[in-house]
Scaffold this motif. Structure first.
Motif, PDB file in Angstrom:
ATOM      1  N   UNK A  95       0.837  -1.199   0.000  1.00 36.94           N
ATOM      2  CA  UNK A  95       0.000   0.000   0.000  1.00 36.94           C
ATOM      3  C   UNK A  95       0.871   1.249   0.000  1.00 36.94           C
ATOM      4  N   UNK A  96       0.572   2.161  -0.910  1.00 36.92           N
ATOM      5  CA  UNK A  96       1.213   3.471  -0.912  1.00 36.92           C
ATOM      6  C   UNK A  96       0.240   4.462  -0.287  1.00 36.92           C
ATOM      7  N   UNK A  97       0.700   5.177   0.748  1.00 37.37           N
ATOM      8  CA  UNK A  97      -0.160   6.113   1.466  1.00 37.37           C
ATOM      9  C   UNK A  97       0.529   7.464   1.588  1.00 37.37           C
ATOM     10  N   UNK A  98      -0.287   8.518   1.738  1.00 40.90           N
ATOM     11  CA  UNK A  98       0.294   9.837   1.948  1.00 40.90           C
ATOM     12  C   UNK A  98       0.662  10.010   3.416  1.00 40.90           C
ATOM     13  N   UNK A  99       1.156  11.191   3.768  1.00 40.73           N
ATOM     14  CA  UNK A  99       1.646  11.415   5.128  1.00 40.73           C
ATOM     15  C   UNK A  99       0.540  11.379   6.177  1.00 40.73           C
ATOM     16  N   UNK A 100      -0.725  11.462   5.729  1.00 43.17           N
ATOM     17  CA  UNK A 100      -1.851  11.424   6.657  1.00 43.17           C
ATOM     18  C   UNK A 100      -2.476  10.033   6.748  1.00 43.17           C
ATOM     19  N   UNK A 101      -1.902   9.082   6.028  1.00 46.38           N
ATOM     20  CA  UNK A 101      -2.403   7.714   6.071  1.00 46.38           C
ATOM     21  C   UNK A 101      -3.446   7.387   5.023  1.00 46.38           C
ATOM     22  N   UNK A 102      -3.756   8.342   4.139  1.00 51.67           N
ATOM     23  CA  UNK A 102      -4.735   8.089   3.081  1.00 51.67           C
ATOM     24  C   UNK A 102      -4.111   7.234   1.980  1.00 51.67           C
ATOM     25  N   UNK A 103      -4.821   6.194   1.570  1.00 53.44           N
ATOM     26  CA  UNK A 103      -4.302   5.275   0.565  1.00 53.44           C
ATOM     27  C   UNK A 103      -4.286   5.926  -0.814  1.00 53.44           C
ATOM     28  N   UNK A 104      -3.128   5.861  -1.467  1.00 56.44           N
ATOM     29  CA  UNK A 104      -2.978   6.363  -2.834  1.00 56.44           C
ATOM     30  C   UNK A 104      -3.179   5.225  -3.827  1.00 56.44           C
ATOM     31  N   UNK A 105      -2.566   4.092  -3.541  1.00 59.60           N
ATOM     32  CA  UNK A 105      -2.682   2.918  -4.410  1.00 59.60           C
ATOM     33  C   UNK A 105      -2.429   1.668  -3.579  1.00 59.60           C
TER      34      UNK A 105
END
Length: 221
Positions: A95-105
């Protein structure tokens, strides 16, 4: 006589009071504690992360690449062997996530690995670029024998998806000399070429293979 009667009545009242108090205390102690939640032996509320990688030091992006068990089991095995210790065994996602934990892919590795994966420790991916395309590449290894492990070579695309970097005639690389147990760097010869060292059972010693990118896949040189 009246005095004796009063004493007897008082004693009887005291006995009844103490009996009532004792009964209430017993009933109260047998009631379930509403403050205690009912749990199974082990409660898992989210996928279990075995590799958490901060990408900012690698590519300057405030993102995290995580290897997580989505379905499987956690258990312990303290008998001497390849998988001694605490184990995560099952099917994993990257899982790729942003710094806030939101999933990107998210990439389901069960489409790549047909067998369940097993890890007995957390680790970090070891990144590099092996085919000079600007994308981050990394390996994931699994135990094969005491002489080495099988590593698959992956790449992180710009959209966050994970793909296997193809190696002609090989689904994975057997490597004996590694920089990490579950992820290793490959020894680069140039921007599109690397070599690996493995134990050759026939020769009874370590050997080397060289692989070069031809624009579509790595080919044994």
């Amino acid at each position: 006589m009246k005095k004796i009667t009063c004493i007897a009545v008082s004693a009887l009242v005291l006995i009844l009071f103490l009996s009532s108090y004792s009964y209430q205390k017993t009933v109260s102690s047998n009631k379930p504690d509403k403050n205690k939640e009912n749990y199974s032996d082990i409660l898992v509320q989210s996928p279990m992360t075995v590799s958490n990688n901060d990408l900012f030091p690698v590519n300057g992006k405030h993102q995290y690449l995580r290897l997580r068990m989505a379905k499987g089991k956690y258990y312990e095995d303290w008998n001497p062997g390849a998988y001694q210790g605490t184990l995560l065994e099952g099917y994993f996602i990257i899982e790729l996530a942003d710094e806030f934990g939101n999933t990107i892919a998210k990439t389901d590795l069960s489409t790549i690995y047909k067998e369940r994966l097993i890890f007995n420790s957390s680790f970090e991916f070891q990144f590099d670029d092996y085919n000079d395309d600007g994308d981050l590449d990394f390996t994931i290894g699994q135990y094969t024998s005491n002489n080495g492990r099988d590593y698959k070579l992956f790449t992180l695309r710009e959209d966050g998806k994970i793909e296997v970097l193809p190696i002609r005639d090989y689904s994975s690389l057997f490597i004996s000399k590694a920089t990490g147990y579950y992820s290793t760097k490959l020894t680069k010869i140039d921007n599109v070429t690397f070599n690996i060292e493995y134990y050759d059972n026939i020769k009874g010693k370590n050997s080397e293979d060289v692989y070069k990118w031809n624009g579509k896949e790595f080919v044994k040189d």
